[in-house]
Design an enzyme around this catalytic site. Structure first.
Site, PDB file in Angstrom:
ATOM      1  N   HIS A  11       0.848  -1.188   0.000  1.00 21.32           N
ATOM      2  CA  HIS A  11       0.000   0.000   0.000  1.00 21.32           C
ATOM      3  C   HIS A  11       0.888   1.244   0.000  1.00 21.32           C
ATOM      4  CE1 HIS A  11      -3.521  -2.438   1.827  1.00 21.32           C
ATOM      5  NE2 HIS A  11      -3.676  -2.304   0.537  1.00 21.32           N
ATOM      6  N   LYS A  15       5.086   1.552   0.874  1.00 24.32           N
ATOM      7  CA  LYS A  15       5.991   1.335  -0.256  1.00 24.32           C
ATOM      8  C   LYS A  15       7.450   1.576   0.132  1.00 24.32           C
ATOM      9  CE  LYS A  15       2.710   2.178  -3.979  1.00 24.32           C
ATOM     10  NZ  LYS A  15       2.187   0.854  -3.920  1.00 24.32           N
ATOM     11  N   THR A  37       2.498  -5.249  -8.180  1.00 25.20           N
ATOM     12  CA  THR A  37       1.492  -4.324  -8.681  1.00 25.20           C
ATOM     13  C   THR A  37       2.103  -2.950  -8.954  1.00 25.20           C
ATOM     14  OG1 THR A  37       0.861  -3.842  -6.389  1.00 25.20           O
ATOM     15  CG2 THR A  37      -0.475  -5.457  -7.570  1.00 25.20           C
ATOM     16  N   GLY A  38       1.590  -2.294  -9.985  1.00 25.28           N
ATOM     17  CA  GLY A  38       1.857  -0.919 -10.365  1.00 25.28           C
ATOM     18  C   GLY A  38       3.140  -0.253  -9.926  1.00 25.28           C
ATOM     19  N   THR A  39       2.980   0.756  -9.082  1.00 26.34           N
ATOM     20  CA  THR A  39       4.106   1.559  -8.622  1.00 26.34           C
ATOM     21  C   THR A  39       5.118   0.726  -7.852  1.00 26.34           C
ATOM     22  OG1 THR A  39       2.602   3.442  -8.448  1.00 26.34           O
ATOM     23  CG2 THR A  39       4.723   3.658  -7.354  1.00 26.34           C
ATOM     24  N   THR A  40       4.656  -0.256  -7.120  1.00 27.98           N
ATOM     25  CA  THR A  40       5.572  -1.124  -6.374  1.00 27.98           C
ATOM     26  C   THR A  40       6.550  -1.797  -7.338  1.00 27.98           C
ATOM     27  OG1 THR A  40       3.886  -1.497  -4.672  1.00 27.98           O
ATOM     28  CG2 THR A  40       5.720  -3.055  -4.752  1.00 27.98           C
ATOM     29  N   SER A  62      -1.912  -1.535 -11.353  1.00 28.76           N
ATOM     30  CA  SER A  62      -2.026  -0.985 -10.007  1.00 28.76           C
ATOM     31  C   SER A  62      -3.091  -1.795  -9.265  1.00 28.76           C
ATOM     32  CB  SER A  62      -2.436   0.489 -10.118  1.00 28.76           C
ATOM     33  OG  SER A  62      -2.881   0.968  -8.879  1.00 28.76           O
ATOM     34  N   GLY A  63      -2.919  -1.949  -7.952  1.00 24.10           N
ATOM     35  CA  GLY A  63      -3.879  -2.729  -7.160  1.00 24.10           C
ATOM     36  C   GLY A  63      -5.330  -2.344  -7.390  1.00 24.10           C
ATOM     37  N   ASP A  68      -4.463  -6.408  -7.925  1.00 20.29           N
ATOM     38  CA  ASP A  68      -4.757  -7.367  -6.856  1.00 20.29           C
ATOM     39  C   ASP A  68      -5.490  -8.581  -7.434  1.00 20.29           C
ATOM     40  OD1 ASP A  68      -3.670  -5.639  -4.960  1.00 20.29           O
ATOM     41  OD2 ASP A  68      -5.605  -4.748  -4.460  1.00 20.29           O
ATOM     42  N   ASP A  88      -1.275  -1.552   4.840  1.00 20.13           N
ATOM     43  CA  ASP A  88      -1.518  -0.541   5.862  1.00 20.13           C
ATOM     44  C   ASP A  88      -2.827  -0.908   6.546  1.00 20.13           C
ATOM     45  OD1 ASP A  88      -2.097   1.648   7.434  1.00 20.13           O
ATOM     46  OD2 ASP A  88      -1.567   3.127   5.902  1.00 20.13           O
ATOM     47  N   HIS A  95     -10.108  -0.024  -2.248  1.00 20.03           N
ATOM     48  CA  HIS A  95     -10.306  -1.309  -2.917  1.00 20.03           C
ATOM     49  C   HIS A  95     -10.206  -2.448  -1.904  1.00 20.03           C
ATOM     50  CE1 HIS A  95      -5.807  -2.056  -3.272  1.00 20.03           C
ATOM     51  NE2 HIS A  95      -5.878  -0.796  -2.905  1.00 20.03           N
ATOM     52  N   ASP A  98     -10.973  -6.031  -2.859  1.00 14.54           N
ATOM     53  CA  ASP A  98      -9.922  -6.724  -3.607  1.00 14.54           C
ATOM     54  C   ASP A  98      -8.837  -7.223  -2.667  1.00 14.54           C
ATOM     55  OD1 ASP A  98     -11.245  -6.112  -5.968  1.00 14.54           O
ATOM     56  OD2 ASP A  98     -10.063  -4.310  -6.330  1.00 14.54           O
ATOM     57  N   ARG A 104      -7.785 -13.838   1.208  1.00 12.21           N
ATOM     58  CA  ARG A 104      -8.541 -15.100   1.282  1.00 12.21           C
ATOM     59  C   ARG A 104      -7.939 -16.150   0.353  1.00 12.21           C
ATOM     60  NH1 ARG A 104     -12.351 -17.792  -1.338  1.00 12.21           N
ATOM     61  NH2 ARG A 104     -12.597 -16.242  -2.978  1.00 12.21           N
TER      62      ARG A 104
END
Length: 144
Positions: A11, A15, A37-40, A62-63, A68, A88, A95, A98, A104
């Protein structure tokens, strides 16, 4: 032999911690197939290795825009061996559904799953995670 695949998610407020953790573990992480995901993914791909190359990370969406869910699908398809998710827990995510679904699926498909640095370190250093003969046990409801 197929490399184990680690999915990495963080999150926004986590990051920086994910980047610090990955920098510390870069020599180990480069031995695995990584997706994020995305920016990560962009941040992790900026980590420089000893040979002047950079950490190789497959960038997903991106998540909130489907990343996700992409990771969730990869878990269900048996393509993810571990999920490192620096989340976080002090704020509700836009989201959140997601995020809950991803959590889960990680539990349901019995993959190694870390939500903090200590557990992530334990997974990376586990002899079982490195053992090519170790097989995770799937619940009978989803065995193929």
């Amino acid at each position: 032999m197929k490399l184990k695949t680690i999915a990495l998610v963080a999150h926004d407020s986590r990051k920086k911690k994910m980047l610090e953790w990955a920098e510390y573990n870069k020599e180990t992480l480069q031995k695995y197939s990584l997706c994020a995901t995305g920016t990560t993914a962009k941040l992790l791909s900026s980590i420089e290795l000893e040979d002047n190359n950079h950490l190789k990370v497959e960038a997903l969406y991106s998540g909130p825009l489907g990343g996700d869910q992409q990771i969730g699908a990869m878990i269900a398809e048996g393509r993810i061996d571990a999920l490192i998710f620096f989340c976080d827990n002090l704020i509700m995510q836009g989201h959140q559904n997601d995020v809950s679904a991803l959590t889960r699926l990680a539990s349901l498909y019995n993959i190694a799953f870390a939500t903090n640095r200590t557990t992530a370190d334990m997974i990376l250093t586990s002899p079982l995670f490195k053992d090519p003969n170790y097989r995770r046990i799937l619940p009978t409801a989803i065995e193929n």
